[in-house]
Structure formats: C-alpha cells, structure tokens
Design a protein around this motif. Structure first.
Motif, PDB file in Angstrom:
ATOM      1  N   ALA A 108       0.835  -1.204   0.000  1.00  0.00           N
ATOM      2  CA  ALA A 108       0.000   0.000   0.000  1.00  0.00           C
ATOM      3  C   ALA A 108       0.873   1.258   0.000  1.00  0.00           C
ATOM      4  CB  ALA A 108      -0.918  -0.010   1.219  1.00  0.00           C
ATOM      5  N   PRO A 109       0.540   2.234  -0.846  1.00  0.00           N
ATOM      6  CA  PRO A 109       1.332   3.466  -0.902  1.00  0.00           C
ATOM      7  C   PRO A 109       1.423   4.139   0.461  1.00  0.00           C
ATOM      8  CG  PRO A 109      -0.287   3.400  -2.672  1.00  0.00           C
ATOM      9  CD  PRO A 109      -0.588   2.239  -1.758  1.00  0.00           C
ATOM     10  N   GLY A 110       2.612   4.581   0.805  1.00  0.00           N
ATOM     11  CA  GLY A 110       2.813   5.330   2.032  1.00  0.00           C
ATOM     12  C   GLY A 110       2.898   4.503   3.295  1.00  0.00           C
ATOM     13  N   VAL A 111       3.046   3.171   3.186  1.00  0.00           N
ATOM     14  CA  VAL A 111       3.023   2.342   4.393  1.00  0.00           C
ATOM     15  C   VAL A 111       4.141   2.681   5.367  1.00  0.00           C
ATOM     16  CG1 VAL A 111       1.844   0.394   3.330  1.00  0.00           C
ATOM     17  CG2 VAL A 111       4.329   0.451   3.333  1.00  0.00           C
ATOM     18  N   MET A 112       5.198   3.275   4.881  1.00  0.00           N
ATOM     19  CA  MET A 112       6.316   3.595   5.768  1.00  0.00           C
ATOM     20  C   MET A 112       6.093   4.901   6.528  1.00  0.00           C
ATOM     21  SD  MET A 112       8.363   1.051   5.331  1.00  0.00           S
ATOM     22  CE  MET A 112      10.051   1.431   5.692  1.00  0.00           C
ATOM     23  N   THR A 113       5.108   5.697   6.116  1.00  0.00           N
ATOM     24  CA  THR A 113       4.923   7.009   6.736  1.00  0.00           C
ATOM     25  C   THR A 113       3.512   7.266   7.245  1.00  0.00           C
ATOM     26  OG1 THR A 113       4.484   7.989   4.562  1.00  0.00           O
ATOM     27  CG2 THR A 113       6.766   8.059   5.360  1.00  0.00           C
ATOM     28  N   ARG A 114       2.529   6.488   6.837  1.00  0.00           N
ATOM     29  CA  ARG A 114       1.154   6.719   7.281  1.00  0.00           C
ATOM     30  C   ARG A 114       1.003   6.350   8.753  1.00  0.00           C
ATOM     31  NH1 ARG A 114      -2.190   3.675   2.797  1.00  0.00           N
ATOM     32  NH2 ARG A 114      -3.816   3.824   4.366  1.00  0.00           N
ATOM     33  N   GLU A 115       0.102   7.042   9.425  1.00  0.00           N
ATOM     34  CA  GLU A 115      -0.105   6.802  10.854  1.00  0.00           C
ATOM     35  C   GLU A 115      -1.118   5.691  11.087  1.00  0.00           C
ATOM     36  OE1 GLU A 115      -0.541   9.999  13.568  1.00  0.00           O
ATOM     37  OE2 GLU A 115       0.597  11.378  12.296  1.00  0.00           O
ATOM     38  N   MET A 116      -0.894   4.974  12.161  1.00  0.00           N
ATOM     39  CA  MET A 116      -1.841   3.951  12.608  1.00  0.00           C
ATOM     40  C   MET A 116      -2.539   4.488  13.849  1.00  0.00           C
ATOM     41  SD  MET A 116       0.495   0.491  12.270  1.00  0.00           S
ATOM     42  CE  MET A 116       1.699   1.008  13.486  1.00  0.00           C
ATOM     43  N   SER A 117      -3.693   3.883  14.183  1.00  0.00           N
ATOM     44  CA  SER A 117      -4.387   4.339  15.386  1.00  0.00           C
ATOM     45  C   SER A 117      -5.326   3.260  15.911  1.00  0.00           C
ATOM     46  CB  SER A 117      -5.196   5.613  15.079  1.00  0.00           C
ATOM     47  OG  SER A 117      -6.199   5.330  14.140  1.00  0.00           O
ATOM     48  N   GLY A 118      -5.747   3.453  17.143  1.00  0.00           N
ATOM     49  CA  GLY A 118      -6.772   2.617  17.757  1.00  0.00           C
ATOM     50  C   GLY A 118      -6.332   1.205  18.089  1.00  0.00           C
ATOM     51  N   ASP A 119      -7.324   0.358  18.328  1.00  0.00           N
ATOM     52  CA  ASP A 119      -7.058  -1.032  18.683  1.00  0.00           C
ATOM     53  C   ASP A 119      -6.288  -1.763  17.592  1.00  0.00           C
ATOM     54  OD1 ASP A 119      -8.410  -0.638  21.067  1.00  0.00           O
ATOM     55  OD2 ASP A 119     -10.286  -1.534  20.346  1.00  0.00           O
ATOM     56  N   ALA A 120      -6.545  -1.392  16.332  1.00  0.00           N
ATOM     57  CA  ALA A 120      -5.847  -2.044  15.220  1.00  0.00           C
ATOM     58  C   ALA A 120      -4.344  -1.756  15.267  1.00  0.00           C
ATOM     59  CB  ALA A 120      -6.434  -1.602  13.889  1.00  0.00           C
ATOM     60  N   GLU A 121      -3.967  -0.573  15.748  1.00  0.00           N
ATOM     61  CA  GLU A 121      -2.542  -0.262  15.882  1.00  0.00           C
ATOM     62  C   GLU A 121      -1.902  -1.190  16.911  1.00  0.00           C
ATOM     63  OE1 GLU A 121       0.574   3.276  17.134  1.00  0.00           O
ATOM     64  OE2 GLU A 121      -1.574   3.632  17.361  1.00  0.00           O
ATOM     65  N   VAL A 122      -2.566  -1.392  18.031  1.00  0.00           N
ATOM     66  CA  VAL A 122      -2.035  -2.281  19.075  1.00  0.00           C
ATOM     67  C   VAL A 122      -1.907  -3.698  18.527  1.00  0.00           C
ATOM     68  CG1 VAL A 122      -2.478  -3.279  21.356  1.00  0.00           C
ATOM     69  CG2 VAL A 122      -2.957  -0.855  20.945  1.00  0.00           C
ATOM     70  N   LEU A 123      -2.927  -4.159  17.829  1.00  0.00           N
ATOM     71  CA  LEU A 123      -2.885  -5.488  17.225  1.00  0.00           C
ATOM     72  C   LEU A 123      -1.732  -5.588  16.224  1.00  0.00           C
ATOM     73  CD1 LEU A 123      -4.041  -8.316  16.736  1.00  0.00           C
ATOM     74  CD2 LEU A 123      -5.611  -7.278  15.073  1.00  0.00           C
ATOM     75  N   ALA A 124      -1.573  -4.574  15.382  1.00  0.00           N
ATOM     76  CA  ALA A 124      -0.502  -4.590  14.375  1.00  0.00           C
ATOM     77  C   ALA A 124       0.874  -4.615  15.032  1.00  0.00           C
ATOM     78  CB  ALA A 124      -0.631  -3.384  13.457  1.00  0.00           C
ATOM     79  N   ARG A 125       1.077  -3.822  16.066  1.00  0.00           N
ATOM     80  CA  ARG A 125       2.388  -3.800  16.735  1.00  0.00           C
ATOM     81  C   ARG A 125       2.676  -5.137  17.426  1.00  0.00           C
ATOM     82  NH1 ARG A 125       4.713   1.053  16.428  1.00  0.00           N
ATOM     83  NH2 ARG A 125       3.406   2.875  16.091  1.00  0.00           N
ATOM     84  N   ASP A 126       1.686  -5.686  18.102  1.00  0.00           N
ATOM     85  CA  ASP A 126       1.866  -6.982  18.771  1.00  0.00           C
ATOM     86  C   ASP A 126       2.123  -8.088  17.747  1.00  0.00           C
ATOM     87  OD1 ASP A 126       1.454  -5.721  21.186  1.00  0.00           O
ATOM     88  OD2 ASP A 126      -0.595  -6.472  21.462  1.00  0.00           O
ATOM     89  N   THR A 127       1.389  -8.047  16.654  1.00  0.00           N
ATOM     90  CA  THR A 127       1.538  -9.070  15.617  1.00  0.00           C
ATOM     91  C   THR A 127       2.883  -8.932  14.919  1.00  0.00           C
ATOM     92  OG1 THR A 127      -0.857  -9.089  15.335  1.00  0.00           O
ATOM     93  CG2 THR A 127       0.450 -10.083  13.586  1.00  0.00           C
ATOM     94  N   ALA A 128       3.300  -7.713  14.628  1.00  0.00           N
ATOM     95  CA  ALA A 128       4.607  -7.495  14.001  1.00  0.00           C
ATOM     96  C   ALA A 128       5.723  -8.034  14.890  1.00  0.00           C
ATOM     97  CB  ALA A 128       4.824  -6.011  13.719  1.00  0.00           C
TER      98      ALA A 128
END
Length: 129
Positions: A44-64
């Motif tokens: 996805a364009p901008g994946v290195m600079t776009r901001e994450m937020s909310g519960d999905a951000e926590v899930l993404a960080r834990d999963t990563a």
C-alpha cells in the motif's frame, strides 16, 4: 500488515508478515523488512509514513513483534505474493495456499504444478492470540 490486511484480523496480519519475511529470505527481493515493504508498487502506498491508530494499531504492533520473533501463518508456506481476495487474477502460474484477512495468498509455480487455481474460502483463527 496494518494497511495490507485492512486491520481485519490477526491471521491476516500474520499472513502478510509471513509474506514479507518470505521475501526477505528470498534472493529475488531485498534483504530487510524495510526494503521489502518500501518497494515501489508492492505494498500500500505510504506504508512507511502513514499513521496507525486505535485497537488495530495495538494489534498490528503486537503481531509485528510476533512475526519478527518467528511466528508465521501455518498455511502461507513459501508464498511470497497476495492480493485482495475479491480480485480475479487471470494467470496460469498462481497456486493459492490460503485466504485470510480479506487477502488471497499464493505461490508462483510452473503451470503444471498449480493445483489450486482459485482462492480458497477465507479462514481465521489459525494463529496465536
């Protein structure tokens, strides 16, 4: 993982992360996660600079973190590619291995070795929590 899996499921994020790690291990792609994810027209364009937020951000960080520690989706195998499950790909060398998180994951094979030419049904709940 956050942007490519539409924040839809842990399984989807692990599968995307597994593809990234398969690419890092491949001689056909760059050698680091950042280089693989930063490749033009690959994610996805901008994946290195776009901001994450909310519960999905926590899930993404834990999963990563889990993927970087070695967790892989049990059905991605050697797959290095995926697309939205709703996309109809018309190529004779795509062997689908799993659909999860709204994406279909596949290996590129010689056409004679392709045994699954259409994305399988979406499956969830195969990865750790």
């Amino acid at each position: 993982m956050y942007f490519e899996s539409n924040r839809s499921s842990r399984d989807g994020m692990v599968a995307v992360g597994s593809i990234v790690m398969n690419r890092v291990a491949s001689e056909d792609f760059p050698n680091t996660v950042c280089e693989v994810v930063g490749q033009k027209r690959q994610f996805a364009p901008g994946v290195m600079t776009r901001e994450m937020s909310g519960d999905a951000e926590v899930l993404a960080r834990d999963t990563a973190s889990a993927v970087l520690k070695g967790e892989r989706h049990p059905r991605t195998a050697k797959a290095r590619f995926f697309h939205a499950r709703t996309y109809v790909a018309d190529f004779n060398n795509i062997h689908y291995v799993v659909s999860t998180g709204g994406n279909a994951f596949y290996e590129k094979r010689h056409p004679s070795l392709v045994t699954r030419r259409t994305p399988p049904a979406n499956v969830e709940g195969l990865t750790g929590s």
